[in-house]
Scaffold this motif. Structure first.
Motif, mmCIF file in Angstrom:
data_model
loop_
_atom_site.group_PDB
_atom_site.id
_atom_site.type_symbol
_atom_site.label_atom_id
_atom_site.label_comp_id
_atom_site.label_asym_id
_atom_site.label_seq_id
_atom_site.Cartn_x
_atom_site.Cartn_y
_atom_site.Cartn_z
ATOM 1 N N GLY A 1 0.787 -1.227 0.000
ATOM 2 C CA GLY A 1 0.000 0.000 0.000
ATOM 3 C C GLY A 1 0.818 1.275 0.000
ATOM 4 O O GLY A 1 0.302 2.357 0.235
ATOM 5 N N ILE A 2 2.114 1.154 -0.239
ATOM 6 C CA ILE A 2 3.018 2.303 -0.263
ATOM 7 C C ILE A 2 3.800 2.256 -1.568
ATOM 8 O O ILE A 2 4.334 1.207 -1.924
ATOM 9 C CB ILE A 2 4.020 2.256 0.912
ATOM 10 C CG1 ILE A 2 3.285 2.196 2.256
ATOM 11 C CG2 ILE A 2 4.946 3.458 0.897
ATOM 12 C CD1 ILE A 2 4.206 1.922 3.425
ATOM 13 N N PRO A 3 3.901 3.374 -2.283
ATOM 14 C CA PRO A 3 4.698 3.377 -3.518
ATOM 15 C C PRO A 3 6.163 3.048 -3.233
ATOM 16 O O PRO A 3 6.707 3.402 -2.187
ATOM 17 C CB PRO A 3 4.563 4.805 -4.038
ATOM 18 C CG PRO A 3 3.368 5.372 -3.360
ATOM 19 C CD PRO A 3 3.258 4.666 -2.045
ATOM 20 N N TRP A 4 6.801 2.378 -4.182
ATOM 21 C CA TRP A 4 8.196 1.981 -3.970
ATOM 22 C C TRP A 4 9.108 3.173 -3.746
ATOM 23 O O TRP A 4 10.069 3.093 -2.987
ATOM 24 C CB TRP A 4 8.696 1.119 -5.128
ATOM 25 C CG TRP A 4 8.901 1.853 -6.424
ATOM 26 C CD1 TRP A 4 7.985 1.998 -7.423
ATOM 27 C CD2 TRP A 4 10.063 2.550 -6.842
ATOM 28 N NE1 TRP A 4 8.519 2.742 -8.443
ATOM 29 C CE2 TRP A 4 9.806 3.103 -8.116
ATOM 30 C CE3 TRP A 4 11.321 2.771 -6.282
ATOM 31 C CZ2 TRP A 4 10.741 3.849 -8.819
ATOM 32 C CZ3 TRP A 4 12.251 3.510 -6.995
ATOM 33 C CH2 TRP A 4 11.953 4.039 -8.246
ATOM 34 N N ARG A 5 8.813 4.299 -4.382
ATOM 35 C CA ARG A 5 9.666 5.487 -4.203
ATOM 36 C C ARG A 5 9.621 5.998 -2.766
ATOM 37 O O ARG A 5 10.623 6.479 -2.239
ATOM 38 C CB ARG A 5 9.246 6.600 -5.156
ATOM 39 C CG ARG A 5 9.587 6.294 -6.586
ATOM 40 C CD ARG A 5 9.111 7.402 -7.506
ATOM 41 N NE ARG A 5 9.194 7.000 -8.882
ATOM 42 C CZ ARG A 5 9.938 7.631 -9.781
ATOM 43 N NH1 ARG A 5 10.610 8.683 -9.458
ATOM 44 N NH2 ARG A 5 9.977 7.179 -11.009
ATOM 45 N N THR A 6 8.467 5.901 -2.136
ATOM 46 C CA THR A 6 8.341 6.311 -0.739
ATOM 47 C C THR A 6 9.152 5.394 0.159
ATOM 48 O O THR A 6 9.886 5.862 1.042
ATOM 49 C CB THR A 6 6.865 6.286 -0.318
ATOM 50 O OG1 THR A 6 6.115 7.134 -1.187
ATOM 51 C CG2 THR A 6 6.693 6.760 1.113
#
Length: 53
Positions: free
Chosen positions: A22-27
């Motif tokens: 549920g979190i973008p890889w960039r984050t």
């Protein structure tokens, strides 16, 4: 934290992080990069202090 463990345990690329987190890889990569930078700066400041003693 679980997403970072997943990457480290499985040896996958950041972009291959499953969407289940549920979190973008960039984050997640940003969190990891900041954490690694802090750890690196703490190590360098500790080693400099030990060398002068």
């Amino acid at each position: 934290m679980d997403a970072i463990r997943y990457i480290v345990d499985n040896g996958t690329k950041w972009r291959a992080l499953p969407a289940d987190f549920g979190i973008p890889w960039r984050t997640v990569f940003g969190y990891f990069a900041r954490w690694a930078k802090r750890a690196s700066s703490r190590r360098s400041s500790t080693s400099c202090g030990g060398a002068s003693a």
